[in-house]
Design a protein around this motif. Structure first.
Motif, PDB file in Angstrom:
ATOM      1  N   SER A 104      36.097  47.992  44.574  1.00 23.41           N
ATOM      2  CA  SER A 104      37.004  47.544  45.913  1.00 23.41           C
ATOM      3  C   SER A 104      37.365  46.238  45.193  1.00 23.41           C
ATOM      4  O   SER A 104      37.151  45.629  44.091  1.00 23.41           O
ATOM      5  CB  SER A 104      35.891  47.331  46.778  1.00 23.41           C
ATOM      6  OG  SER A 104      34.819  46.580  46.501  1.00 23.41           O
ATOM      7  N   TYR A 105      38.442  45.754  46.030  1.00 26.27           N
ATOM      8  CA  TYR A 105      38.894  44.377  45.490  1.00 26.27           C
ATOM      9  C   TYR A 105      37.894  43.315  45.248  1.00 26.27           C
ATOM     10  O   TYR A 105      37.150  42.894  45.885  1.00 26.27           O
ATOM     11  CB  TYR A 105      39.917  43.805  46.389  1.00 26.27           C
ATOM     12  CG  TYR A 105      40.643  42.816  46.006  1.00 26.27           C
ATOM     13  CD1 TYR A 105      41.835  43.327  45.083  1.00 26.27           C
ATOM     14  CD2 TYR A 105      40.476  41.634  46.071  1.00 26.27           C
ATOM     15  CE1 TYR A 105      42.857  42.186  44.712  1.00 26.27           C
ATOM     16  CE2 TYR A 105      41.308  40.455  45.513  1.00 26.27           C
ATOM     17  CZ  TYR A 105      42.359  40.754  44.948  1.00 26.27           C
ATOM     18  OH  TYR A 105      43.012  40.108  44.295  1.00 26.27           O
ATOM     19  N   GLY A 106      37.936  42.906  44.006  1.00 27.77           N
ATOM     20  CA  GLY A 106      37.174  41.936  43.417  1.00 27.77           C
ATOM     21  C   GLY A 106      35.616  42.268  43.040  1.00 27.77           C
ATOM     22  O   GLY A 106      34.711  41.497  42.823  1.00 27.77           O
ATOM     23  N   SER A 107      35.189  43.697  43.238  1.00 25.31           N
ATOM     24  CA  SER A 107      33.901  44.055  43.029  1.00 25.31           C
ATOM     25  C   SER A 107      33.899  45.508  42.585  1.00 25.31           C
ATOM     26  O   SER A 107      34.758  46.393  42.773  1.00 25.31           O
ATOM     27  CB  SER A 107      33.258  43.984  44.405  1.00 25.31           C
ATOM     28  OG  SER A 107      31.742  44.171  44.306  1.00 25.31           O
ATOM     29  N   VAL A 108      32.641  45.519  41.799  1.00 17.58           N
ATOM     30  CA  VAL A 108      32.398  46.842  41.173  1.00 17.58           C
ATOM     31  C   VAL A 108      30.942  47.231  41.389  1.00 17.58           C
ATOM     32  O   VAL A 108      30.204  46.385  41.163  1.00 17.58           O
ATOM     33  CB  VAL A 108      32.598  47.128  39.723  1.00 17.58           C
ATOM     34  CG1 VAL A 108      32.134  48.542  39.333  1.00 17.58           C
ATOM     35  CG2 VAL A 108      34.012  46.821  39.172  1.00 17.58           C
ATOM     36  N   SER A 109      30.479  48.065  42.267  1.00 17.28           N
ATOM     37  CA  SER A 109      29.104  48.356  42.843  1.00 17.28           C
ATOM     38  C   SER A 109      28.745  49.558  42.376  1.00 17.28           C
ATOM     39  O   SER A 109      29.595  50.323  41.880  1.00 17.28           O
ATOM     40  CB  SER A 109      29.051  48.049  44.352  1.00 17.28           C
ATOM     41  OG  SER A 109      29.700  49.302  44.979  1.00 17.28           O
TER      42      SER A 109
END
Length: 172
Positions: A104-109
């Motif tokens: 997702s924008y600004g994040s990898v989970s």
């Protein structure tokens, strides 16, 4: 009666053509945490390193031996490397041949396939996060986190077949 069928048929034909064109479009709209739309992203970008900056992440998060990647509409992704490898940032990082997660924008989970060496242990990286305008990237290992300078990830790193002579994370 025939005169009303023709406009309806034409309308249905145009609607069908539009919906097929719309659904096969290579653009995807992301929403930031605030719900604001993000700029359209070409899903046909062939190099995953060029895709990461479109999501607010540096292109150097992945090594240079990416063979292929896939990205679903919900952000789920899979990256396949030519071979597992090691990269040295502030510490050694191990990349498995297959890396998965949710982008997702600004994040990898929900990350799988990336481990970092902490002292004498290899620990699995579970999440990566950056804030817009931040000079650091936060890496999560379960509930613990550590910030590293974003400048370390500006360039795509070279893969090494060995980190050191001592430990392979898959053998632990």
């Amino acid at each position: 009666m025939a005169s009303t069928i023709a406009p309806i048929s034409l309308f249905l034909l145009l609607l069908t053509l539009f919906s097929q064109t719309h659904f096969s479009s290579s653009f995807r709209v992301l929403r930031l945490n605030s719900g604001r739309p993000f700029t359209p992203i070409l899903s046909s970008i062939s190099d995953v390193h060029d895709l990461l900056p479109k999501y607010g992440l540096p292109k150097g998060l992945l090594p240079n031996n990416v063979q292929s990647y896939s990205l679903s509409d919900d952000g789920s992704f899979e990256v396949e490397l030519r071979s597992p490898c090691y990269v040295y940032f502030d510490r050694y990082v191990y990349y498995n041949k297959k890396i998965t997660g949710k982008l997702s924008y600004g994040s990898v989970s929900d990350v799988t396939g990336i481990q970092a060496k902490k002292l004498f242990l290899w620990v699995s990286v579970t999440k990566i996060h950056t804030d817009e305008g931040s000079d650091s990237i936060r890496f999560y290992v379960g509930s613990l986190s550590e910030d590293l300078p974003a400048s370390k990830f500006e360039n795509v790193p070279d893969c090494k077949s060995k980190a050191c002579k001592s430990t392979n994370p898959e053998s632990i």
